[in-house]
Design an enzyme around this catalytic site. Structure first.
Site, PDB file in Angstrom:
ATOM      1  N   HIS A 175       0.812  -1.215   0.000  1.00 29.01           N
ATOM      2  CA  HIS A 175       0.000   0.000   0.000  1.00 29.01           C
ATOM      3  C   HIS A 175       0.849   1.271   0.000  1.00 29.01           C
ATOM      4  O   HIS A 175       0.321   2.372   0.195  1.00 29.01           O
ATOM      5  CB  HIS A 175      -0.930   0.001   1.217  1.00 29.01           C
TER       6      HIS A 175
ATOM      7  N   ARG B 124     -15.231  -4.555   3.607  1.00 30.71           N
ATOM      8  CA  ARG B 124     -15.118  -3.132   3.332  1.00 30.71           C
ATOM      9  C   ARG B 124     -15.329  -2.934   1.831  1.00 30.71           C
ATOM     10  O   ARG B 124     -15.363  -3.905   1.074  1.00 30.71           O
ATOM     11  CB  ARG B 124     -13.755  -2.580   3.759  1.00 30.71           C
TER      12      ARG B 124
END
Length: 335
Positions: A187, A217
């Protein structure tokens, strides 16, 4: 194109679409919630099952097969992830059989298990942990039968590592490049999340999951046409579409520009302790988003307010202005 009235029946793909925006602004966050319960929307609802099967099943699996035939490196698994692969396969089979018992079945006779997939007319007897009883690696075998991409995260040395996966529908990233990296490294390019502590909080949350726990999510971007494979490897095939859409007639935008939503499930596996990261991609064109006036208005507000660095990372710098203009001109949105 006009927005539908509340009395019109919406297509199933609209009613089941996981519209991702609870408010008029969007920022990166962990935004996790327990999985397995229905999330109601202005059009219907979604989310009853961690592995979702819909009317695009056969088309999506055919596209996965095409991508894998062209590029087998979309499947990656480091040597120490063998147990995690079997763990993930068995967990996915159980989830499918529980959610769709008319289509899938998993039976056991001693050490032999029998898997049935009526959607694909498959029958497979296998012994857990014995590779010779399957035609290919476990994660690849089951991954060909679901619409989700799968990444397996190993937990060691106080961190998470992306050490296996089957990803044919990536949104401008590459499993081949990321495999073996830590969760924080994977990330690294995402703007704001490190300075704001989002990614470290996410890793801490995931590392605290117990066996069997399931969370979900959403994430989103914009995609031109109903193209699932927008991996880094195939950028030359789809990258110019964003420019051509922006330069083309506005009438085409409603049909071609799609809101792309990922429903991501995070599941701690039992035998291996790995975290299974399921990524299911849904695509809905702007003209169908406009069938739900509340969605069209919310999408407009989010796109209009989104900071430039986030728009650039999501790859929507060229397409969001045509999208905003189309929503104003044809989607019933009043700025």
């Amino acid at each position: 194109m006009t927005a539908a009235t509340e009395f019109e029946v919406l297509p199933e793909r609209v009613a089941r679409f996981p519209f991702p925006f609870p408010r008029d602004t969007y920022r990166y966050s962990t935004n996790v919630e327990p999985a397995g319960t229905r999330a109601d929307t202005a059009a219907g609802g979604w989310g009853e099952h961690p592995v979702d099967m819909d009317g695009f099943l056969l088309d999506d699996l055919a596209e996965r097969r095409r991508v894998l035939d062209a590029d087998p490196s979309r499947f990656q698994a480091l040597g120490h992830m063998e147990v995690a692969q079997w763990d993930a396969m068995l967990a996915l089979m159980k989830m499918l059989a529980e959610a769709y018992p008319q289509t899938f079945a998993l039976d056991r006779d001693g050490t032999v298990r029998r898997w049935s997939n009526r959607a694909l007319d498959l029958e497979q007897a296998f012994v857990y942990g014995q590779s010779a009883t399957l035609p290919e690696p476990p994660l690849l075998y089951i991954g060909r039968q679901i619409q989700e991409d799968v990444v397996l995260l190993d937990q060691r040395d106080g961190a998470l590592w992306g050490d296996a996966g089957l990803v044919t529908f990536a949104a401008d990233w590459s499993l081949r490049f990321d495999v073996g990296m830590s969760f924080l490294q994977i990330h690294g390019p995402v703007p704001r999340i490190h300075a704001e502590g989002v990614i470290t909080r996410a890793q801490s949350f995931l590392m605290g999951l117990h066996a069997g726990q399931r969370y979900r999510r959403t994430n989103w971007t914009l995609t031109v046409d109903r193209r699932l494979d927008t991996a880094t490897e195939t950028y030359p095939e789809w990258g110019r579409d964003r420019r051509l859409l922006a330069e083309g007639p506005l009438d085409d935008v409603g049909r071609r520009l799609h809101l792309r939503v990922e429903v991501q499930h995070l599941i701690r596996l039992g035998a291996s302790g790995a975290i299974m990261f399921l990524i299911r991609t849904y695509l809905l064109p702007f003209e169908e988003i406009a069938l739900v006036p509340e969605w069209a208005d919310r999408l407009y507000r989010v796109l209009e307010e989104l900071p430039e660095d986030m728009a650039d990372y999501k790859g929507i710098t060229r397409t969001r202005e045509p999208g905003l203009k189309w929503l104003r001109e044809f989607g019933g949105v009043r700025p």
